[in-house]
Design an enzyme around this catalytic site. Structure first.
Site, PDB file in Angstrom:
ATOM      1  N   ILE A  60      42.506  -2.665  62.718  1.00 14.47           N
ATOM      2  CA  ILE A  60      41.501  -3.439  63.349  1.00 14.47           C
ATOM      3  C   ILE A  60      42.681  -4.002  64.418  1.00 14.47           C
ATOM      4  O   ILE A  60      43.665  -4.652  64.017  1.00 14.47           O
ATOM      5  CB  ILE A  60      40.954  -4.264  62.679  1.00 14.47           C
ATOM      6  CG1 ILE A  60      40.060  -5.398  63.393  1.00 14.47           C
ATOM      7  CG2 ILE A  60      41.618  -5.144  61.742  1.00 14.47           C
ATOM      8  CD1 ILE A  60      39.046  -6.191  62.407  1.00 14.47           C
ATOM      9  N   SER A  61      42.160  -4.289  65.660  1.00 14.68           N
ATOM     10  CA  SER A  61      43.195  -4.822  66.569  1.00 14.68           C
ATOM     11  C   SER A  61      43.416  -6.363  66.468  1.00 14.68           C
ATOM     12  O   SER A  61      42.728  -6.924  65.787  1.00 14.68           O
ATOM     13  CB  SER A  61      42.518  -4.693  68.182  1.00 14.68           C
ATOM     14  OG  SER A  61      42.636  -3.304  68.255  1.00 14.68           O
TER      15      SER A  61
END
Ligand code: SAM
Length: 216
Positions: A60-61
């Site tokens: 997940i960024s």
């Protein structure tokens, strides 16, 4: 039990606003969407200034990367958005807060399934998720006003350029396998004009118009 709302506000106040994120609707969405519910194992780090593992060797960024990519899309609320790389579903939820409808494609079925559960549990009725090669786009529902690619690609996939509306914007990390730069591309009268933005590092976009499977 941690106070996640407080952590979210702190994330916005210390990571996003000082780095120049200004869009008030976006800041409100990032204060609202419960990022910790999109992360299983590393929930306690959900609001830290970093990308996190989500399983299947994917990430997940970092919150700032989600924010800057979303801000560059210039969403006003009435757009049809295509996202390539659903991952955890967090970016899709942020987009769902800010646009009319979100179409999101993930190549890994296990991630897509979990993302779908989370998105529906949170009550977002304007998100459709599909498993497949996102570099081919979603031709049946094209054109899209905005396209966001959340995996690193050697170039913007041609089918996605074709599926972008005139006047539309694509935001994508483009570069080599281990480092990229965000590109903001606008389409006018069929051709794209590109601007370079922030340097970044994403997992690879694997597909017909991305990297080959041996890069996976
Ligand atoms: N937006 C995500 C989030 O909020 O959690 C993070 C995405 S993660 C950095 C990149 C995702 O792109 C991975 O889940 C990966 O499996 C997916 N991906 C890579 N190539 C793809 C392709 N051709 N089509 C669809 N998804 C792809």
């Amino acid at each position: 039990m941690e106070n996640f709302k407080e952590l979210r506000d702190m994330m916005v106040d210390t990571q996003l606003i000082p780095r120049g994120i200004k869009d008030e609707r976006l800041l409100a969405a990032m204060r609202k969407v419960p990022r910790h519910l999109f992360i299983d194992e590393f929930m306690h780090k959900a609001y830290d200034d970093m990308a996190l593992p989500i399983g299947e060797d994917q990430t997940i960024s970092q919150p700032y990367m989600v924010a800057i990519m979303t801000e560059l899309l210039e969403l006003k609320g009435d757009e049809k958005v295509l996202e390539i790389g659903t991952g955890s579903g967090y970016q899709s939820a942020v987009l769902a807060e800010l646009s009319l409808s979100v179409f999101t494609i993930e190549r890994r079925a296990a991630l897509a399934e979990r993302a779908e559960e989370r998105i529906h549990a949170l009550g977002y009725g304007n998100v459709q998720i599909r498993v497949g090669d996102g570099t081919l786009g979603w031709p049946e529902d094209a054109p899209f006003d905005r396209i966001i690619i959340t995996a690193g690609s050697p170039q913007i996939p041609k089918p996605l350029i074709e599926q972008l509306s005139d006047g539309g914007i694509i935001v994508a990390p483009v570069g080599d396998r281990f480092s990229q730069q965000l590109i903001v591309a606008r389409k006018f009268k069929g051709s794209l004009s590109e601007q370079l933005h922030t340097p970044c590092m994403f997992v690879p976009l694997i597909g017909e118009y991305g990297w080959g499977k041996d890069e996976d």
